[in-house]
Design an enzyme around this catalytic site. Sequence first.
Site, PDB file in Angstrom:
ATOM      1  N   GLY A 164      14.404   3.262  27.060  1.00 35.59           N
ATOM      2  CA  GLY A 164      13.986   1.970  26.505  1.00 35.59           C
ATOM      3  C   GLY A 164      15.106   1.187  25.841  1.00 35.59           C
ATOM      4  N   ASN A 201       0.823  -1.214   0.000  1.00 33.10           N
ATOM      5  CA  ASN A 201       0.000   0.000   0.000  1.00 33.10           C
ATOM      6  C   ASN A 201       0.860   1.269   0.000  1.00 33.10           C
ATOM      7  OD1 ASN A 201       0.916   0.253   2.606  1.00 33.10           O
ATOM      8  ND2 ASN A 201      -1.118   0.450   3.540  1.00 33.10           N
ATOM      9  N   PHE A 255      17.942  -9.279  13.543  1.00 32.14           N
ATOM     10  CA  PHE A 255      18.635  -8.400  14.478  1.00 32.14           C
ATOM     11  C   PHE A 255      18.634  -6.989  13.849  1.00 32.14           C
ATOM     12  CE2 PHE A 255      19.774 -10.748  18.316  1.00 32.14           C
ATOM     13  CZ  PHE A 255      19.060 -11.894  18.019  1.00 32.14           C
ATOM     14  N   SER A 271      11.331 -10.062  14.951  1.00 32.90           N
ATOM     15  CA  SER A 271      12.406  -9.144  15.312  1.00 32.90           C
ATOM     16  C   SER A 271      13.074  -9.574  16.609  1.00 32.90           C
ATOM     17  CB  SER A 271      11.790  -7.753  15.513  1.00 32.90           C
ATOM     18  OG  SER A 271      12.729  -6.869  16.059  1.00 32.90           O
ATOM     19  N   TYR A 315       5.357  -2.048  19.596  1.00 31.04           N
ATOM     20  CA  TYR A 315       5.796  -2.650  18.335  1.00 31.04           C
ATOM     21  C   TYR A 315       6.281  -4.087  18.568  1.00 31.04           C
ATOM     22  CZ  TYR A 315       8.996  -4.018  14.651  1.00 31.04           C
ATOM     23  OH  TYR A 315       9.654  -4.751  13.690  1.00 31.04           O
ATOM     24  N   LYS A 325       4.839  -7.903  17.240  1.00 29.03           N
ATOM     25  CA  LYS A 325       5.639  -8.936  16.558  1.00 29.03           C
ATOM     26  C   LYS A 325       5.516 -10.276  17.295  1.00 29.03           C
ATOM     27  CE  LYS A 325       6.608  -7.095  13.083  1.00 29.03           C
ATOM     28  NZ  LYS A 325       6.546  -7.614  11.722  1.00 29.03           N
ATOM     29  N   THR A 359      13.654  -7.712  18.738  1.00 29.74           N
ATOM     30  CA  THR A 359      13.009  -6.889  19.761  1.00 29.74           C
ATOM     31  C   THR A 359      12.087  -7.726  20.651  1.00 29.74           C
ATOM     32  OG1 THR A 359      12.119  -4.643  19.986  1.00 29.74           O
ATOM     33  CG2 THR A 359      10.941  -6.103  18.522  1.00 29.74           C
TER      34      THR A 359
HETATM   35  P1  NAD Z   1       9.470  -1.075   5.616  1.00 28.14           P
HETATM   36  O1  NAD Z   1       8.563  -0.117   6.274  1.00 28.14           O
HETATM   37  O2  NAD Z   1      10.579  -0.540   4.774  1.00 28.14           O
HETATM   38  O3  NAD Z   1       8.641  -2.105   4.722  1.00 28.14           O
HETATM   39  C1  NAD Z   1       7.324  -2.505   5.040  1.00 28.14           C
HETATM   40  C2  NAD Z   1       6.494  -2.349   3.783  1.00 28.14           C
HETATM   41  O4  NAD Z   1       5.157  -2.755   4.072  1.00 28.14           O
HETATM   42  C3  NAD Z   1       6.434  -0.904   3.301  1.00 28.14           C
HETATM   43  O5  NAD Z   1       6.738  -0.851   1.932  1.00 28.14           O
HETATM   44  C4  NAD Z   1       4.990  -0.479   3.583  1.00 28.14           C
HETATM   45  O6  NAD Z   1       4.523   0.446   2.637  1.00 28.14           O
HETATM   46  C5  NAD Z   1       4.268  -1.818   3.515  1.00 28.14           C
HETATM   47  N1  NAD Z   1       3.042  -1.858   4.327  1.00 28.14           N
HETATM   48  C6  NAD Z   1       2.899  -1.457   5.609  1.00 28.14           C
HETATM   49  N2  NAD Z   1       1.632  -1.628   6.013  1.00 28.14           N
HETATM   50  C7  NAD Z   1       0.959  -2.169   4.966  1.00 28.14           C
HETATM   51  C8  NAD Z   1      -0.383  -2.593   4.765  1.00 28.14           C
HETATM   52  N3  NAD Z   1      -1.293  -2.441   5.743  1.00 28.14           N
HETATM   53  N4  NAD Z   1      -0.723  -3.110   3.586  1.00 28.14           N
HETATM   54  C9  NAD Z   1       0.196  -3.242   2.581  1.00 28.14           C
HETATM   55  N5  NAD Z   1       1.480  -2.857   2.709  1.00 28.14           N
HETATM   56  C10 NAD Z   1       1.855  -2.324   3.890  1.00 28.14           C
HETATM   57  O7  NAD Z   1      10.063  -2.032   6.753  1.00 28.14           O
HETATM   58  P2  NAD Z   1      11.261  -3.066   6.674  1.00 28.14           P
HETATM   59  O8  NAD Z   1      12.404  -2.492   7.390  1.00 28.14           O
HETATM   60  O9  NAD Z   1      11.420  -3.544   5.287  1.00 28.14           O
HETATM   61  O10 NAD Z   1      10.645  -4.217   7.568  1.00 28.14           O
HETATM   62  C11 NAD Z   1      10.000  -5.331   6.984  1.00 28.14           C
HETATM   63  C12 NAD Z   1       9.506  -6.229   8.085  1.00 28.14           C
HETATM   64  O11 NAD Z   1      10.596  -6.626   8.901  1.00 28.14           O
HETATM   65  C13 NAD Z   1       8.483  -5.593   9.016  1.00 28.14           C
HETATM   66  O12 NAD Z   1       7.513  -6.574   9.328  1.00 28.14           O
HETATM   67  C14 NAD Z   1       9.294  -5.228  10.236  1.00 28.14           C
HETATM   68  O13 NAD Z   1       8.514  -5.242  11.391  1.00 28.14           O
HETATM   69  C15 NAD Z   1      10.320  -6.346  10.261  1.00 28.14           C
HETATM   70  N6  NAD Z   1      11.577  -5.987  10.923  1.00 28.14           N
HETATM   71  C16 NAD Z   1      12.279  -4.895  10.483  1.00 28.14           C
HETATM   72  C17 NAD Z   1      13.473  -4.559  11.120  1.00 28.14           C
HETATM   73  C18 NAD Z   1      14.258  -3.327  10.706  1.00 28.14           C
HETATM   74  O14 NAD Z   1      15.013  -2.798  11.517  1.00 28.14           O
HETATM   75  N7  NAD Z   1      14.120  -2.863   9.452  1.00 28.14           N
HETATM   76  C19 NAD Z   1      13.950  -5.341  12.173  1.00 28.14           C
HETATM   77  C20 NAD Z   1      13.223  -6.454  12.571  1.00 28.14           C
HETATM   78  C21 NAD Z   1      12.033  -6.774  11.927  1.00 28.14           C
HETATM   79  C1  WQD Z   2      21.334   0.970  17.539  1.00 28.07           C
HETATM   80  C2  WQD Z   2      22.306   1.525  18.577  1.00 28.07           C
HETATM   81  C3  WQD Z   2      21.294   3.088  20.103  1.00 28.07           C
HETATM   82  C4  WQD Z   2      20.423   6.129  17.064  1.00 28.07           C
HETATM   83  C5  WQD Z   2      15.621  -0.774  16.621  1.00 28.07           C
HETATM   84  C6  WQD Z   2      14.323  -1.339  17.094  1.00 28.07           C
HETATM   85  C7  WQD Z   2      14.215  -2.784  16.746  1.00 28.07           C
HETATM   86  C8  WQD Z   2      14.525  -3.074  15.288  1.00 28.07           C
HETATM   87  C9  WQD Z   2      15.710  -2.325  14.780  1.00 28.07           C
HETATM   88  C10 WQD Z   2      12.488  -3.548  14.076  1.00 28.07           C
HETATM   89  C11 WQD Z   2      21.716   1.622  19.988  1.00 28.07           C
HETATM   90  C12 WQD Z   2      22.332   3.772  19.242  1.00 28.07           C
HETATM   91  C13 WQD Z   2      20.818   4.992  17.732  1.00 28.07           C
HETATM   92  C14 WQD Z   2      21.149   7.343  17.285  1.00 28.07           C
HETATM   93  C15 WQD Z   2      22.595   6.171  18.804  1.00 28.07           C
HETATM   94  N1  WQD Z   2      13.457  -2.758  14.413  1.00 28.07           N
HETATM   95  N2  WQD Z   2      21.888   5.011  18.590  1.00 28.07           N
HETATM   96  N3  WQD Z   2      22.206   7.309  18.147  1.00 28.07           N
HETATM   97  O1  WQD Z   2      17.476   0.239  18.957  1.00 28.07           O
HETATM   98  O2  WQD Z   2      18.896  -1.744  18.291  1.00 28.07           O
HETATM   99  O3  WQD Z   2      16.685  -1.457  17.264  1.00 28.07           O
HETATM  100  O4  WQD Z   2      15.703  -0.962  15.202  1.00 28.07           O
HETATM  101  O5  WQD Z   2      12.181  -4.617  14.493  1.00 28.07           O
HETATM  102  O6  WQD Z   2      12.932  -3.161  17.078  1.00 28.07           O
HETATM  103  O7  WQD Z   2      14.251  -1.178  18.491  1.00 28.07           O
HETATM  104  O8  WQD Z   2      18.483   0.080  16.619  1.00 28.07           O
HETATM  105  O9  WQD Z   2      19.614   1.649  15.117  1.00 28.07           O
HETATM  106  O10 WQD Z   2      17.914   2.538  16.775  1.00 28.07           O
HETATM  107  O11 WQD Z   2      20.117   1.715  17.595  1.00 28.07           O
HETATM  108  O12 WQD Z   2      23.557   6.204  19.574  1.00 28.07           O
HETATM  109  O13 WQD Z   2      20.827   8.407  16.720  1.00 28.07           O
HETATM  110  O14 WQD Z   2      22.624   2.863  18.211  1.00 28.07           O
HETATM  111  O15 WQD Z   2      21.337   3.586  21.403  1.00 28.07           O
HETATM  112  O16 WQD Z   2      22.757   1.344  20.885  1.00 28.07           O
HETATM  113  P1  WQD Z   2      17.907  -0.692  17.925  1.00 28.07           P
HETATM  114  P2  WQD Z   2      18.993   1.571  16.464  1.00 28.07           P
END
Ligand code: NAD
Ligand code: WQD
Length: 344
Positions: free
Chosen positions: A295, A32, A178, A124, A148, A152, A126
């Site tokens: 956090g 979307n 990670f 994640s 969040y 998950k 997380t």
């Molecule tokens: P992203 O936001 O870049 O990609 C998610 C995509 O889903 C986007 O393109 C968004 O437009 C689409 N989307 C969101 N809601 C939607 C809906 N209701 N219908 C259709 N499309 C929708 O995020 P990402 O970094 O690519 O993450 C992908 C997945 O991995 C997510 O589920 C996220 O929770 C998980 N994840 C991401 C990270 C990270 O740090 N990037 C870490 C751990 C887990």
């Molecule tokens: C990494 C390190 C910060 C920003 C988050 C989500 C997690 C996952 C990935 C989806 C930490 C430090 C950060 C800054 C800094 N997403 N930092 N200055 O917190 O490990 O994970 O993103 O699932 O759910 O919580 O990633 O990149 O935010 O931080 O010093 O401006 O960098 O304190 O030690 P994080 P991050």
Amino acid sequence: MKVLVTGGAGFVGSHTVVELVAAGHDVQVVENFCNSERWIVERIERITGQPLALDELDIRDHAALLATLKRFQPDAVIHFAALKSVSESAELPARYYDVNVGGTATLLEAMQEVGCARIVFSSSATVYGQPEACPVPESAPVNPGNPYGRTKLIGEWLIRDCVAAPGASLSAAILRYFNPVGAHPSGLIGELPRGVPNNLAPYITQTAAGQRDYIRVFGDDYATPDGTGVRDYIHVVDLAKAHVAALDALVRNEARELTLNLGTGRGYSVLELIETFSSVVGHAIPYQRQGRRVGDIGECWADPSRANHVLGWRAEKSLLDICADAWRWQQACSGRDALDPAVA
Ligand code: NAD
Ligand code: WQD
């Protein structure tokens, strides 16, 4: 194999679509574009050299999703679509539960209606919250510290319940990422943070490009070698390849349910990441030490041995690769024309 990818224009999704096409899969994306751009689809097509099938829809729209599933008849779904900002999830928890939990439930129902029996789910690290020890194995206790993370974890439970339902044929790979970073080596696709980035890597590249004055280093008194936070940064292309390997594992039918950490098994500190980016960029990147971010945890890095063993996969790219590819992408983003597919 026919693979439906939700959120396929997003950061991890777009890189995974590239790897799926390279592996010979037939891909259908549903999106979307609430957190991505339409031109990413054209960029994917440029990398793969093939048109990409896309249906623009919201995964919460059961009728639209079902129509796509009925037409495409996928053998598997890779489910990326979700909202992912920790801070926004604290402000808008109901929206996060609606998209991340409700969207996943709608998808699972629609999959059942068309008899699609394989799902790969983006979870994640997380979900672990504050780990008791590092490296973190999949057996570690789960205790997410924000809405969040809870969406998950509930997504994981929902999928496991669907796998375990009487008569169900569903099998699932639940992948706990990670810290995904880096970008495609072509410089054509990468992460697109909206506004001021929350995450460290895009904040560093934007600072290196002169878009921000300095990096705020959140906390230098953690029990880590240099006092700054330590994370397991994994290149998004390595992560994408793990999804292709996870599909193969589901097809081999090794287990009905696989929960796997996707990380490198190595942690790097905030200062190490800044230093490596500085070496790639060719100049020092300014930073200031600040108090801890609310956090945050000190240290979190994966034990990826289960994924290494079950998937026959391991993260191969180095921290230097991560920084070089992220910097190439940042430079492409800094030139406005480069982001206009009509010009690029
Ligand atoms: P992203 O936001 O870049 O990609 C998610 C995509 O889903 C986007 O393109 C968004 O437009 C689409 N989307 C969101 N809601 C939607 C809906 N209701 N219908 C259709 N499309 C929708 O995020 P990402 O970094 O690519 O993450 C992908 C997945 O991995 C997510 O589920 C996220 O929770 C998980 N994840 C991401 C990270 C990270 O740090 N990037 C870490 C751990 C887990
Ligand atoms: C990494 C390190 C910060 C920003 C988050 C989500 C997690 C996952 C990935 C989806 C930490 C430090 C950060 C800054 C800094 N997403 N930092 N200055 O917190 O490990 O994970 O993103 O699932 O759910 O919580 O990633 O990149 O935010 O931080 O010093 O401006 O960098 O304190 O030690 P994080 P991050």
